[in-house]
Design an enzyme around this catalytic site. Structure first.
Site, mmCIF file in Angstrom:
data_model
loop_
_atom_site.group_PDB
_atom_site.id
_atom_site.type_symbol
_atom_site.label_atom_id
_atom_site.label_comp_id
_atom_site.label_asym_id
_atom_site.label_seq_id
_atom_site.Cartn_x
_atom_site.Cartn_y
_atom_site.Cartn_z
ATOM 1 N N SER A 301 0.858 -1.190 0.000
ATOM 2 C CA SER A 301 0.000 0.000 0.000
ATOM 3 C C SER A 301 0.890 1.235 0.000
ATOM 4 C CB SER A 301 -0.869 0.002 1.258
ATOM 5 O OG SER A 301 -0.068 0.013 2.419
ATOM 6 N N ASP A 302 0.368 2.327 -0.544
ATOM 7 C CA ASP A 302 1.068 3.595 -0.388
ATOM 8 C C ASP A 302 0.913 4.027 1.075
ATOM 9 O OD1 ASP A 302 2.465 5.938 -0.811
ATOM 10 O OD2 ASP A 302 1.336 6.519 -2.586
ATOM 11 N N TRP A 303 1.779 4.912 1.501
ATOM 12 C CA TRP A 303 1.889 5.257 2.916
ATOM 13 C C TRP A 303 0.571 5.793 3.505
ATOM 14 C CZ3 TRP A 303 5.594 2.858 1.050
ATOM 15 C CH2 TRP A 303 6.752 2.559 1.747
#
Ligand SMILES: *[C@@H]1O[C@H](CO)[C@@H](O)[C@H](O)[C@H]1NC(C)=O
Ligand SMILES: *[C@@H]1O[C@H](CO)[C@@H](O)[C@H](O)[C@H]1NC(C)=O
Ligand SMILES: *[C@@H]1O[C@H](CO)[C@@H](O)[C@H](O)[C@H]1NC(C)=O
Ligand SMILES: *[C@@H]1O[C@H](CO)[C@@H](O)[C@H](O)[C@H]1NC(C)=O
Ligand SMILES: *[C@@H]1O[C@H](CO)[C@@H](O)[C@H](O)[C@H]1NC(C)=O
Ligand SMILES: CC(=O)N[C@H]1CO[C@H](CO)[C@@H](O)[C@@H]1O
Length: 716
Positions: A301-303
């Site tokens: 996942s992106d942050w």
């Protein structure tokens, strides 16, 4: 990736709202426009059926099958933002801080020798580190249209990521593809054409991965504007509504090419597609990425975009970064201990967890990281500046980068062969330079956090895609080396006291236009250019007009397009200005005459809306030059345009087909697994059994008892 120390206190303040934190994120989905639909696609396909990954999977399987539940869970999550690797005391600097070395750090299984993985930004060099090279940005690299240079830049960058001890490079960025000219992060990628973007990304991945560093292609998918991209308490991230053909022929194309060259990791986008958040969109991850494209590595996942535990695991997410919920710093996670619970209570099959952990470990084996152990050492160079301890970290920076930049500078217009200066107008004449963009920021090139300001020479955009400049060679310094008595007017408004120039006097006017990630707002621009629109910043357009009124000879660097040259901005420019090198860059996107030459869906950013912002790709395949071609609109400068100092002509050209075109439909993909196969596992007595595609089983089995992990017996 998107976060900054500056916003940490804001998150802490939001922390008191934690119980409500996920309310909007996990509530019922908002309606999307008619005709768009996010289908379900389950179960998540297993990795391990592609030949080039088989060896890595065999090793990964052997390791994961020895892991306990808690250990498997440990390696599928980050340890939390600003947590993770605790650097050795002597390695600490203000940059790393006491708790932070890499922007992402996973859990480890120390018992079996599986380390914490260090995941590091940025797209043009090792982010948040010193003694690295600030390479030219992706868009500058795309402008070379030169495969050898794209690859060489990646090799050099990969050596620096390796030299700093990182495991995973959070690049390349191919999403945004560059659909919207006002989009904030187009500069991180290679240009607005899917084939250019795909080829450059593939070469980037090969160059990085050959150094033993896992590349991460991002952001899957539809992240074409910055504003309203994130899920938070009050609002869902926007929904990019994309039909299947447009997705495949434009936005997915670079991802497909990346999978083909064996990319180790994929990062999902913040936004949703067709109403379903990318971090838990089963059709996108399970269906398109893992099943259709056959991706074998790990999906992260992106942050802070992780908004559900069970759902995202089932939808195919393998690694939650940086480990927190979307409200960080409170020690909460939707996986970790919650994932253990989800497996124990039967909501997430252990088989899915096995595949998650196996994908992470397989990528690590695939890149040979078991044989090349490392530990991030970002600040070691402060102590060992002259020592041979970090040969990879400083990789002939100036020589290598000079080489890149020179060849990406794009000459858009050169009336009457005005350039290069030595051959033409400057002979004996005086030179005046205008514009603050000609000189490095007086507070230093790294004065603004993540380059979130546009002062002085612009070498990169802003946000997580940046790197620290070791130094910046600015244009005025380089010009002065050539023309000692140059007059420099360090201002963006034309000096009122400037008299009438001589006829042979030459003016160089420097102007810029910036964009970046939504984490920072710069001069009213929220990542995207919502305030400045397509105009030059700091009144640059007016400055050119004023200079042009007075001078017969005006060279505008916007006509000689330097893009974002990185640290070697000066010499690279003067080499072209003075004719040592012929410019050979080409535009990796189209410049139209006016914004309204493109359809509104592309030309305009989506503004605020109550509920989920809907960004519908109604233009379909017709972005950039495709739209202009379709409508017969002439661009100001076409995609691919770029002049050199040579003139040539050809006549009587003819075209002849050398290979017959392929049949209308491409050949079917190879079968996922021709038959069940059994891998004998040495003395330990384990064997892995992988089922047919339709069964999607991947189980640990004991050789002696013949029993598999969750009570199943494999067919013989
Ligand atoms: C989005 O919806 C369109 C139209 O129903 C469909 O063709 C496409 O496959 C969907 N894409 C995703 C990722 O859900
Ligand atoms: C999880 O990872 C952390 C960080 O590397 C480590 O300290 C801890 O021992 C690991 N836990 C298990 C169960 O292996
Ligand atoms: C299982 O545990 C997870 C994590 O705590 C929870 O979200 C989920 O609702 C639980 N499922 C059931 C069926 O209890
Ligand atoms: C830094 O890490 C690299 C890569 O793991 C290693 O080769 C080098 O010896 C390390 N240097 C120091 C000073 O720790
Ligand atoms: C192009 O073709 C014409 C007619 O055949 C011929 O006269 C001319 O010389 C050719 N030009 C060149 C450059 O070959
Ligand atoms: C060789 C080199 O550029 N060394 C630099 C490494 O970074 C420190 C600051 O962190 C500088 O002082 C060194 O000059």
């Amino acid at each position: 990736m998107a976060y900054s120390a500056a916003s940490a206190c804001l998150w802490l303040a939001l922390g008191s709202l934690a119980p409500a934190a996920l309310a909007r994120s996990v509530g019922p989905r908002d309606a999307v426009p008619a005709g768009y639909h996010a289908p379900s696609y389950y179960p998540a396909p297993h990795g391990g059926w592609v030949d080039s990954w088989r060896e890595a999977y065999e090793k990964a399987y052997a390791l994961v099958s020895q892991m306990t539940l808690a250990e498997k869970v440990n390696i599928t999550s980050g340890t939390g933002i600003y947590m993770g690797y605790v650097p050795r005391r002597q390695d600490r600097t203000w940059l790393t801080g006491p708790y932070r070395v890499c922007v992402g750090n996973t859990g480890s299984v120390d018992r079996l020798g599986f380390p914490q993985l260090c995941l590091q930004d940025g797209a043009l060099g090792v982010g948040s580190a010193d003694n690295i090279t600030a390479f030219p940005a992706g868009i500058t690299t795309g402008a070379t249209f030169d495969k050898a240079l794209m690859y060489a830049r990646a090799v050099a960058m990969g050596k620096e990521f390796r030299g700093k001890g990182t495991h995973v490079h959070l690049g390349p960025s191919v999403g945004p593809l560059g659909r919207k000219p006002l989009g904030g992060r187009n500069w991180e990628g290679f240009g607005s054409d899917p084939v250019l973007q795909a080829k450059a990304a593939a070469l980037h991945i090969q160059g990085i991965q050959e150094q033993g560093v896992i590349a991460t292609i991002k952001h899957l998918i539809g992240n074409e504007q910055e504003m309203f991209r994130m899920y938070h308490i009050f609002q869902e991230g926007y929904s990019a509504n994309i039909d299947d053909r447009t997705l495949h022929e434009l936005y997915l194309w670079p991802f497909a090419e990346a999978v083909r060259v064996g990319v180790g990791a994929v990062m999902t986008a913040y936004n949703a597609v067709n109403g379903s958040a990318c971090s838990q969109n089963s059709y996108l991850i399970n269906g398109i990425l893992k099943d259709e494209l056959g991706f074998q590595g790990m999906v992260m996942s992106d942050w802070l975009s992780h908004i559900s535990g069970v759902d995202s695991a089932l939808a195919g997410l393998d690694l939650n970064m940086p480990g927190d919920t979307n409200i960080p710093l409170l020690g909460n996670s939707l996986w970790m201990y919650e994932l253990t619970r989800s497996v124990l209570n039967g909501s997430v099959p252990v088989d899915r967890l096995n595949d998650m952990a196996t994908r992470v470990v397989a990528a690590w084996y695939k890149l040979g990281q078991d044989k090349n152990p490392r530990r991030p050492n970002f600040s070691s160079h402060t102590r060992n500046r002259d020592g041979p301890l970090y040969p990879g970290a400083i990789f002939s920076p100036s020589a290598q980068v000079n080489w890149f930049v020179n060849d990406a500078i794009t000459l858009l217009k050169n009336d009457g062969g005005f350039l290069p200066l030595t051959a033409g107008p400057l002979r004996g004449g005086k030179l005046s330079v205008f514009g603050t963009d000609a000189q490095v920021n007086k507070n230093g090139p790294n004065a603004c956090m993540f380059r979130s300001c546009n002062r002085g020479t612009l070498g990169m955009g802003w946000g997580s895609g940046v790197a620290e400049y070791p130094y910046m060679d600015d244009p005025i310094t380089a010009i002065r080396k050539r023309v000692p008595d140059v007059k420099f007017y360090d201002t963006d408004s034309f000096p009122w006291f400037f008299g009438q120039p001589a006829d042979d006097e030459v003016a160089l006017v420097f102007l810029s236009s910036d964009a970046g990630e939504n984490t920072f707002t710069v001069e009213g621009n929220h990542g995207d250019r919502d305030a400045s629109q397509l105009a030059a910043w700091h009144g640059g357009d007016k400055l050119v007009q004023e200079a042009a009124k007075r001078f017969r000879n005006v060279v505008v660097v916007a006509v000689l397009f330097a893009h974002l040259p990185g640290q070697e901005a000066g010499e690279s420019l003067t080499n072209v200005l003075f004719g040592d090198v012929s410019p050979s860059g080409h535009l990796p996107y189209t410049i139209t005459r006016k914004a309204s030459d493109l359809p509104d869906s592309v030309a305009k950013l989506k503004g605020f809306a109550f509920g989920q912002v809907q960004d519908t790709y109604s233009e379909g395949l017709y972005i950039d030059y495709r739209y202009l071609n379709k409508k017969g609109i002439k661009p100001r400068f076409a995609f691919g345009h770029g002049l050199g100092y040579t003139t040539f002509s050809f006549a009587n050209a003819s075209i002849r087909a050398v290979t017959a075109p392929l049949s209308a439909t491409p050949p079917p993909p190879p079968p996922k697994a021709a038959s069940n196969w059994v891998v004998p596992r040495g003395q330990g007595g384990f064997k892995a059994w992988i089922g047919e595609a339709s069964d999607k089983l991947f189980l640990a089995c004991d050789t002696e008892t013949g029993k598999c992990e969750n009570g199943l017996t494999p067919p013989v």
